[in-house]
Design a protein around this motif. Sequence first.
Motif, PDB file in Angstrom:
ATOM      1  N   GLN A 171       8.663  18.467  -5.113  1.00  0.00           N
ATOM      2  CA  GLN A 171       7.768  17.312  -4.943  1.00  0.00           C
ATOM      3  C   GLN A 171       6.901  17.112  -6.185  1.00  0.00           C
ATOM      4  N   LYS A 172       6.319  18.193  -6.662  1.00  0.00           N
ATOM      5  CA  LYS A 172       5.449  18.111  -7.834  1.00  0.00           C
ATOM      6  C   LYS A 172       6.219  17.677  -9.066  1.00  0.00           C
ATOM      7  N   LEU A 173       7.419  18.228  -9.245  1.00  0.00           N
ATOM      8  CA  LEU A 173       8.251  17.905 -10.401  1.00  0.00           C
ATOM      9  C   LEU A 173       8.567  16.407 -10.433  1.00  0.00           C
ATOM     10  N   LEU A 174       8.993  15.868  -9.297  1.00  0.00           N
ATOM     11  CA  LEU A 174       9.325  14.446  -9.215  1.00  0.00           C
ATOM     12  C   LEU A 174       8.085  13.574  -9.397  1.00  0.00           C
ATOM     13  N   GLN A 175       7.020  13.916  -8.706  1.00  0.00           N
ATOM     14  CA  GLN A 175       5.801  13.110  -8.787  1.00  0.00           C
ATOM     15  C   GLN A 175       5.268  13.036 -10.213  1.00  0.00           C
ATOM     16  N   GLU A 176       5.156  14.174 -10.877  1.00  0.00           N
ATOM     17  CA  GLU A 176       4.534  14.191 -12.202  1.00  0.00           C
ATOM     18  C   GLU A 176       5.414  13.544 -13.272  1.00  0.00           C
ATOM     19  N   ALA A 194       3.652   1.992 -14.830  1.00  0.00           N
ATOM     20  CA  ALA A 194       2.401   1.277 -15.092  1.00  0.00           C
ATOM     21  C   ALA A 194       1.502   1.416 -13.865  1.00  0.00           C
ATOM     22  N   PRO A 195       0.191   1.215 -14.006  1.00  0.00           N
ATOM     23  CA  PRO A 195      -0.734   1.437 -12.883  1.00  0.00           C
ATOM     24  C   PRO A 195      -0.372   0.683 -11.612  1.00  0.00           C
ATOM     25  N   GLU A 196       0.200  -0.523 -11.748  1.00  0.00           N
ATOM     26  CA  GLU A 196       0.484  -1.335 -10.562  1.00  0.00           C
ATOM     27  C   GLU A 196       1.889  -1.090 -10.001  1.00  0.00           C
ATOM     28  N   GLU A 197       2.704  -0.278 -10.672  1.00  0.00           N
ATOM     29  CA  GLU A 197       4.093  -0.095 -10.260  1.00  0.00           C
ATOM     30  C   GLU A 197       4.238   1.035  -9.239  1.00  0.00           C
ATOM     31  N   LYS A 198       5.157   0.830  -8.295  1.00  0.00           N
ATOM     32  CA  LYS A 198       5.437   1.837  -7.274  1.00  0.00           C
ATOM     33  C   LYS A 198       6.938   1.904  -7.033  1.00  0.00           C
ATOM     34  N   ILE A 199       7.416   3.108  -6.768  1.00  0.00           N
ATOM     35  CA  ILE A 199       8.847   3.276  -6.531  1.00  0.00           C
ATOM     36  C   ILE A 199       9.101   4.164  -5.311  1.00  0.00           C
ATOM     37  N   THR A 200      10.280   3.983  -4.721  1.00  0.00           N
ATOM     38  CA  THR A 200      10.793   4.885  -3.690  1.00  0.00           C
ATOM     39  C   THR A 200      12.008   5.603  -4.269  1.00  0.00           C
ATOM     40  N   VAL A 201      12.025   6.913  -4.146  1.00  0.00           N
ATOM     41  CA  VAL A 201      13.120   7.738  -4.678  1.00  0.00           C
ATOM     42  C   VAL A 201      13.817   8.435  -3.518  1.00  0.00           C
ATOM     43  N   THR A 202      15.114   8.229  -3.414  1.00  0.00           N
ATOM     44  CA  THR A 202      15.910   8.901  -2.386  1.00  0.00           C
ATOM     45  C   THR A 202      16.896   9.844  -3.073  1.00  0.00           C
ATOM     46  N   ILE A 203      16.767  11.133  -2.784  1.00  0.00           N
ATOM     47  CA  ILE A 203      17.656  12.142  -3.373  1.00  0.00           C
ATOM     48  C   ILE A 203      18.845  12.349  -2.435  1.00  0.00           C
ATOM     49  N   ILE A 204      20.045  12.310  -3.007  1.00  0.00           N
ATOM     50  CA  ILE A 204      21.279  12.425  -2.228  1.00  0.00           C
ATOM     51  C   ILE A 204      22.146  13.530  -2.820  1.00  0.00           C
ATOM     52  N   LEU A 205      22.669  14.392  -1.950  1.00  0.00           N
ATOM     53  CA  LEU A 205      23.622  15.429  -2.353  1.00  0.00           C
ATOM     54  C   LEU A 205      24.909  15.165  -1.578  1.00  0.00           C
ATOM     55  N   PRO A 206      25.864  14.468  -2.173  1.00  0.00           N
ATOM     56  CA  PRO A 206      27.080  14.109  -1.429  1.00  0.00           C
ATOM     57  C   PRO A 206      27.785  15.305  -0.801  1.00  0.00           C
ATOM     58  N   GLU A 229       0.835  -1.196   0.000  1.00  0.00           N
ATOM     59  CA  GLU A 229       0.000   0.000   0.000  1.00  0.00           C
ATOM     60  C   GLU A 229       0.879   1.260   0.000  1.00  0.00           C
ATOM     61  N   GLY A 230       0.243   2.370  -0.207  1.00  0.00           N
ATOM     62  CA  GLY A 230       0.969   3.641  -0.132  1.00  0.00           C
ATOM     63  C   GLY A 230       1.015   4.354  -1.468  1.00  0.00           C
ATOM     64  N   GLU A 231       1.784   5.425  -1.480  1.00  0.00           N
ATOM     65  CA  GLU A 231       1.864   6.263  -2.673  1.00  0.00           C
ATOM     66  C   GLU A 231       2.583   5.559  -3.817  1.00  0.00           C
ATOM     67  N   THR A 232       2.266   5.997  -5.019  1.00  0.00           N
ATOM     68  CA  THR A 232       2.931   5.448  -6.203  1.00  0.00           C
ATOM     69  C   THR A 232       4.401   5.845  -6.225  1.00  0.00           C
ATOM     70  N   VAL A 233       4.677   7.087  -5.887  1.00  0.00           N
ATOM     71  CA  VAL A 233       6.053   7.582  -5.833  1.00  0.00           C
ATOM     72  C   VAL A 233       6.306   8.130  -4.429  1.00  0.00           C
ATOM     73  N   ILE A 234       7.182   7.472  -3.682  1.00  0.00           N
ATOM     74  CA  ILE A 234       7.572   7.932  -2.349  1.00  0.00           C
ATOM     75  C   ILE A 234       8.912   8.652  -2.484  1.00  0.00           C
ATOM     76  N   ILE A 235       8.987   9.892  -1.991  1.00  0.00           N
ATOM     77  CA  ILE A 235      10.189  10.709  -2.128  1.00  0.00           C
ATOM     78  C   ILE A 235      10.834  10.896  -0.761  1.00  0.00           C
ATOM     79  N   LYS A 236      12.114  10.582  -0.678  1.00  0.00           N
ATOM     80  CA  LYS A 236      12.854  10.700   0.575  1.00  0.00           C
ATOM     81  C   LYS A 236      14.096  11.569   0.380  1.00  0.00           C
ATOM     82  N   GLY A 237      14.560  12.153   1.463  1.00  0.00           N
ATOM     83  CA  GLY A 237      15.804  12.902   1.443  1.00  0.00           C
ATOM     84  C   GLY A 237      16.918  12.078   2.062  1.00  0.00           C
ATOM     85  N   GLY A 238      17.991  11.882   1.319  1.00  0.00           N
ATOM     86  CA  GLY A 238      19.138  11.151   1.827  1.00  0.00           C
ATOM     87  C   GLY A 238      20.218  12.096   2.318  1.00  0.00           C
TER      88      GLY A 238
END
Length: 371
Positions: free
Chosen positions: A117-122, A129-141, A88-97
């Motif tokens: 947030q809007k830029l990444l989500q859209e 695909a409708p059933e696919e979900k991802i987690t995105v972690t943005i990292i700035l070394p 369950e949960g959002e289609t695109v989960i955005i995290k800060g690394g």
Amino acid sequence: MIRSGYTLPVFACASAVAALHWLRHHQPVNIVSVDLIEPVETAEIPIEQVAGLSENMALAITRSDPGDNLDLTKNTPIWALVEWHQGEGETVIIKGGEGIGKQLNADGKAAIYGYAQKLLQENLSRLLAPEEKITVTIILPAGRSLAARTSNSAFGVVEGLSLLGTTGISQPLSSPEQLTAFLADLRQKASQFDSLVFCIGENGLDLARQIGINPEQLVKTANWIGPMLVEADNLGVKEILLFGYHGKLMKLAGGIFHTHHHLADGRREILSTYCSLAGLSQPDIQTIFASPTAEAALTHLRHLDATTGSGWVNQVYSAIAAAIDSRSQEYIRSHSSRDTSATTCGSVLFDRDRKIIVKSKTACMLSGKLC
């Protein structure tokens, strides 16, 4: 002619799109297209590297290119780690690394704001695909070290940089070309409204919207407050509410109307002077003068109020706000081409938590017309 570039959220989005492409096709990509949303255009962003870390996880890297803007993030790497997730949960989960700042006033939430947030989500959602979900972690070394050279901590963001802004185009806020763009926006809005709100930066614009000020009456000035005030007066604007972070806006109380720190600062001198005029003790004035930031000085005044029952914050900042109003109108009159009375100015100062410290008497009158 200054070359425009793109803001940090655009490169974060490009890295995420490239990593998602690898997950789906198991092939690297050299360039990706990012729909900027604001403005309505597409950016082609080069990808420096893509690596598959497992069947379910990939990493992609871009480098920031803000154009000719004097931006400390220029050429810094932006990583995006993308992985499939189930359930369950959002289609695109955005995290800060690592290197993405944390918001002190939001329980440590990653400093990835609305536009990012809007830029990444859209951009990412349309590739799934409708059933696919991802987690995105943005990292700035390099984010943690670069943040030490910014005023992020003054706005309650620690341990890294923010993904902040309202547009994908990097704007060189102190360039003459940018002043031309700000003046064009001012002329358009002055043709519609007699009362306008001047905001130095994104924090002011965001807070002004939150408290209910009509977004159509908001004008961004960056550091060009003086020229913008004069032009507003020439255009016949009757009232201007100056809305800004206290560490920037208090410079006007000292007669500084181009607020970039490379040209003039004077914050500790201005704050110490008004503390002295209010009757603060010599040791406390010395503490204020020695404070590394305006926020630290405000914290000391608040500590005095809390421990002694005094009202130093209100006394000092009310006097500063009144001085901002009077010095602004003096500045307008000294540069005005109008024979009639100058534009009325009021000021609102807020702190790093985006909480309002003080409104001048004129600002209190204007606020009722703007909200």
